[in-house]
Design an enzyme around this catalytic site. Structure first.
Site, PDB file in Angstrom:
ATOM      1  N   HIS A 167       0.849  -1.192   0.000  1.00 56.97           N
ATOM      2  CA  HIS A 167       0.000   0.000   0.000  1.00 56.97           C
ATOM      3  C   HIS A 167       0.887   1.246   0.000  1.00 56.97           C
ATOM      4  CE1 HIS A 167      -3.448  -2.599   1.692  1.00 56.97           C
ATOM      5  NE2 HIS A 167      -3.609  -2.413   0.401  1.00 56.97           N
ATOM      6  N   GLU A 170       1.742   3.495   3.168  1.00 54.77           N
ATOM      7  CA  GLU A 170       2.214   2.882   4.416  1.00 54.77           C
ATOM      8  C   GLU A 170       3.732   2.976   4.481  1.00 54.77           C
ATOM      9  OE1 GLU A 170       0.065  -0.858   4.426  1.00 54.77           O
ATOM     10  OE2 GLU A 170      -1.826   0.224   4.257  1.00 54.77           O
ATOM     11  N   HIS A 314       2.579  -3.963   6.509  1.00 54.84           N
ATOM     12  CA  HIS A 314       1.550  -2.938   6.298  1.00 54.84           C
ATOM     13  C   HIS A 314       1.531  -2.014   7.515  1.00 54.84           C
ATOM     14  CE1 HIS A 314      -0.774  -4.457   2.735  1.00 54.84           C
ATOM     15  NE2 HIS A 314      -0.043  -5.526   2.999  1.00 54.84           N
ATOM     16  N   GLU A 381       0.947  -5.286  10.886  1.00 66.72           N
ATOM     17  CA  GLU A 381       0.366  -3.940  10.767  1.00 66.72           C
ATOM     18  C   GLU A 381       1.107  -3.055  11.762  1.00 66.72           C
ATOM     19  OE1 GLU A 381      -1.874  -2.645   8.778  1.00 66.72           O
ATOM     20  OE2 GLU A 381      -2.951  -4.335   7.904  1.00 66.72           O
TER      21      GLU A 381
END
Ligand code: 0X9
Ligand code: ZN
Length: 633
Positions: A167, A170, A314, A381
Site C-alpha cells: 500500500h 504505508e 503494512h 500492521e
C-alpha cells in the site's frame, strides 16, 4: 546535517514548491472525509470493509458492535446513508506540509533515495547481497528485491521473504525493510546469529512493492493506497488495491465482501486475478524462491515440515495476522501459523490473530503465499491507533525497532516454521571468555525458554560447533545448571573441549527441546581459539599418593577464576606422577584425581606469563574401588 539529510530536505523543498498542499490533494480524491462509522453486526463490519478505505477497526464493548475509521468519498457517504449507517466526521490527522513539519519527515526516503540506498548497500556488501529485478510497476518503475545470503555457501537454503509498501501510503514499512536490511548487512561477521543466518539461510526483502503508490505520497499527504493503474474505469481514485489482486481466492467472497468491484473503491480488486504487474512480479518471484508445498484445495494442509516464511509489512494497528483472511475458518496449518505468529508477537508486542478476525479480505498477498505455496505467511500492521499513515520521525525508532527481533526470529524459524515455533528459544548463549588457548575446555551457558512457545517443560539442550545438524554437525549434550530438566525455563551449561579446533573464530550453536519433542531455533556465540598466545604460563608438579609415590594416569585440571573464568586446562600425569600444562596467565583452582583416591582441590594457583609455577597434589587413598566421578563433568 549530513549530506544525505541535506539532500533529502532539498528534494522535499523542491517537491513542495511543485505540488499542491495536502488538503488540495485530498479534495482531488472525490471530496474525501474521515468518518467514524458505527456498525452493530459482523455483517455490517464486513460490508464496510469490503467497500471502503478502512483505516482502523475500533471494536466496542459488545461483541460485533463498534466503529470503523474510514476515509470516505462523497459517493460512498451517499452509499452509507442509503444503507442506514450512522457516522460522525473527524478531522484528518495533521500532516506535515509546513516547513517545520517538513523537517519532521526527513527520515522517510523517497523511492529514488531508497533505490539509491539499495545500490549502495549492494556495492558495500557484494558477497552477501544480490539485487534482483523482479518486475516493473504500472508506471514502469523497477521493483527490486535485495537477496541477502553468504553466496560462498551453496543453497538451497531456508528462505524468509519480506515485502513492504504494498500500500503506497504505508511509508513506515519501507523504512522498516531498510532498517532490517541495514541490520543484517552491518552485522554479518559481527553478530553471531546474523552471521549463521546469512551463511545458512536466505533473506529476501522488497523494500517497495508499490513504488508508484509511494511516489503519490511524496511528500506525505495524499493517502494514496492503491497502485496507479488508471485503465480500469476510474479517473479520480483510480488504481487497484494490490492487497486484493492476488491469484489465490481472488473475489472468493463474492461481490459485497472482502474486496470491491468498483474501480474507484480503495479496495478495488482489479478486473481479474493477478491483473496488475506488481502482483505478477511478487507472485513470480515467490514461486522462484519457494517450493510449492500445498495442494490448492482450501482444506489441504502443507506438511508440518514445510519450509519458508513470508511477511508482508503494512500499517497500522499493531497486529500480527495470518491466513485465512477470506474466511473465519481456520487454515489447515492453523496450529503452526498461530505458533509462529504468537511467537513473533511476543517480540514486537503486537496482537496476534487470524487475519479474518480484523475483517475479511480476499486476494491478499499472504492468503496467496500460504494458499498457493503453503508458506507460513503473515501480515504485520505497524503502528498504533494514533500513528495513522505518516508517523512523524520522532516515532521512527519506536515503530521500527521492536520489529527487528520479530523478523530475525522469522528468519531463524524459516527452515521448518510450523515445527520450530513450538520449540523453546535459546537465549543468552555465551562462553565467559570470547577467546581461549587451544586445548582449553570452555564453559558454555544458555537459557532455554519455552514460555512463548507453549510453556512446555524443557527436556534437553545441545550445542554444535561450526557445523549445525543440517551441515553434518553432531550435537553434544548440555546439562541443566540446577541439576534437572523440569521447568519451562532452564539455565543450561556444557564444557566444550577445544583440543583439535583450528585456530581462529568458531561459531557455537545452542538449541533446546521441549518435552513434547519440539526443537526450537538455534542461537549462537563466537569463540576464538588461539595457538599463538604469548600470555601463557606453565603449571607443573607431581601428583602423589599416601605413600608419597607419584601416581601415574591421574587427572589434573585447572579452572580459571575471576574475570576470565570459564576455561579449563586438563592433563594427565605420566608414569612418575608428573604433569605439565600450558595455561593462559591467570588465577586457577586446581583439582587432581586418581583411581581409588580422594580428589584434592587447591585454590589460588597463579600462572604468570612466561614463567613456570610448581603445584604439587597429594591424594588420600580411597577405600572403595570404583571410579570417582569427578572428572566426568
Ligand atoms: O486491508 C488490508 O489490506 C490490510 N490493512 S491495511 O490497513 N494495511 O490496508 C489488512 C489485511 C489483512 N488481512 C485481513 N484483514 N483479512
Ligand atoms: Zn496496507
Amino acid at each position: 546535517m549530513n549530506y544525505k539529510k541535506f539532500r533529502t530536505v532539498l528534494f522535499l523543498l523542491l517537491l513542495l514548491t511543485l505540488t499542491p498542499a495536502a488538503s488540495v490533494r485530498a479534495q482531488e480524491l472525490d471530496d474525501r472525509a474521515l468518518l467514524l462509522i458505527r456498525y452493530t453486526a459482523r455483517t455490517e463490519l464486513e460490508r464496510l470493509a469490503g467497500r471502503l478505505d478502512v483505516w482502523e477497526v475500533r471494536p466496542g464493548e459488545e461483541e460485533d458492535k463498534g466503529r470503523v475509521l474510514a476515509y470516505v468519498s462523497a459517493g460512498e457517504r451517499a452509499w452509507l446513508r442509503s444503507l442506514g449507517f450512522t457516522f460522525e466526521t473527524l478531522p484528518l490527522p495533521e500532516v506535515g506540509v509546513g516547513p517545520d513539519a517538513l523537517l519532521d519527515y526527513a527520515c522517510y526516503r523517497t523511492i529514488d533515495q531508497l533505490y539509491a540506498d539499495l545500490q549502495v548497500i549492494h556495492a558495500d556488501h557484494p558477497s552477501i547481497t544480490a539485487l534482483m529485478h523482479i518486475g516493473e510497476s504500472y508506471e514502469g518503475r523497477d521493483i527490486w528485491v535485495l537477496r541477502i545470503t553468504n553466496q560462498a555457501i551453496a543453497g538451497p537454503k531456508p528462505t524468509l521473504f519480506v515485502i513492504a509498501n504494498v500500500h503506497g501510503r504505508e511509508i513506515i514499512t519501507n523504512e522498516l525493510a531498510m532498517v532490517f536490511i541495514d541490520y543484517l548487512t552491518d552485522n554479518y561477521g559481527i553478530d553471531p546469529d546474523v552471521t549463521w543466518l546469512l551463511d545458512h539461510h536466505e533473506i529476501h526483502v522488497s523494500a517497495s512493492t508499490n513504488p508508484d503508490g509511494h511516489v503519490k505520497n511524496e511528500p506525505p499527504g495524499a493517502y494514496w493506497r492503491k497502485n496507479t493503474n488508471p485503465t480500469h474505469g476510474c479517473s479520480t481514485s483510480y488504481g487497484v488495491d494490490l492487497n486484493r489482486n492476488s491469484t489465490f481466492g481472488w473475489h472468493i467472497c463474492g461481490n459485497e465482501y472482502c474486496s470491491s468491484g468498483y474501480p474507484c473503491a480503495q479496495t478495488y480488486r482489479g478486473p481479474s486475478a493477478g491483473s496488475e504487474s506488481e502482483t505478477q512480479a511478487v507472485e513470480a518471484y515467490a514461486r522462484s524462491i519457494f517450493p510449492d508445498q500445498r495442494e490448492d484445495a482450501l482444506d489441504a494442509a502443507a506438511p508440518l515440515t514445510a519450509t519458508g516464511v513470508f511477511i508482508t509489512l503494512h500499517s497500522y494497528s499493531n497486529l500480527v495476522l495470518w491466513p485465512w483472511g477470506h474466511t473465519d475458518d481456520p487454515a489447515p496449518n492453523a496450529a503452526g501459523l498461530a505458533a509462529l505468529g504468537c511467537k513473533m508477537a511476543s517480540y514486537n508486542g503486537y496482537t496476534p490473530k487470524q487475519a479474518s478476525g480484523l475483517y475479511r479480505t480476499d486476494g491478499t498477498t499472504d492468503d496467496w503465499t500460504y494458499g498457493a505455496l503453503g508458506i507460513a505467511s503473515y501480515t504485520f500492521e505497524i503502528g498504533s491507533s494514533s500513528d495513522y499513515f505518516y508517523p512523524p520521525c520522532s516515532r521512527y525508532d519506536a515503530l521500527i525497532q521492536p520489529n527487528i527481533p520479530a523478523l530475525l526470529y522469522a528468519a531463524k524459524a524459516a527452515r521448518t516454521p510450523y515445527l520450530t515455533a513450538h520449540g523453546p528459544d535459546a537465549r543468552a548463549v555465551s562462553t565467559t571468555v570470547d577467546g581461549t588457548l587451544r586445548g582449553a575446555t570452555v564453559r558454555l551457558t544458555a537459557e532455554i525458554d519455552d514460555r512463548d512457545n507453549g510453556g512446555d517443560r524443557i527436556a534437553r539442550a545441545e550445542y554444535y560447533v561450526d557445523a549445525p545438524p543440517w551441515a553434518g554437525g553432531v550435537g553434544a549434550p548440555m546439562t541443566a545448571v540446577d541439576g534437572a530438566f523440569d521447568a519451562p525455563v532452564e539455565q543450561v551449561e556444557a564444557w566444550a573441549p577445544t583440543a583439535g579446533w583450528t585456530p581462529g573464530r568458531h561459531l557455537v550453536f545452542v538449541r533446546g527441546q521441549d518435552e513434547a519433542g519440539y526443537w526450537g531455533p538455534f542461537s549462537a556465540t563466537f569463540l576464538t581459539v588461539y595457538t599463538d598466545v604469548v600470555a601463557t604460563g606453565v603449571i607443573t608438579g607431581q601428583v602423589s599418593g599416601p605413600s608419597g609415590d607419584g601416581l601415574a594416569g591421574a587427572n589434573v585440571r585447572f579452572e580459571s577464576v575471576g574475570e576470565r573464568a570459564g576455561q579449563r586446562f586438563e592433563t594427565v600425569t605420566g608414569v612418575d606422577g608428573l604433569y605439565r600444562v600450558t595455561v593462559l596467565s591467570g588465577t586457577y583452582t586446581g583439582t587432581a584425581g586418581a583411581l581409588a583416591h580422594y580428589p584434592q582441590t587447591i585454590t589460588g594457583v597463579v600462572a604468570t606469563a612466561g614463567t613456570t609455577t610448581t603445584q604439587a597434589f597429594s591424594l588420600d587413598g580411597w577405600p572403595r574401588l570404583y571410579l570417582p566421578c569427578l572428572m566426568r563433568g
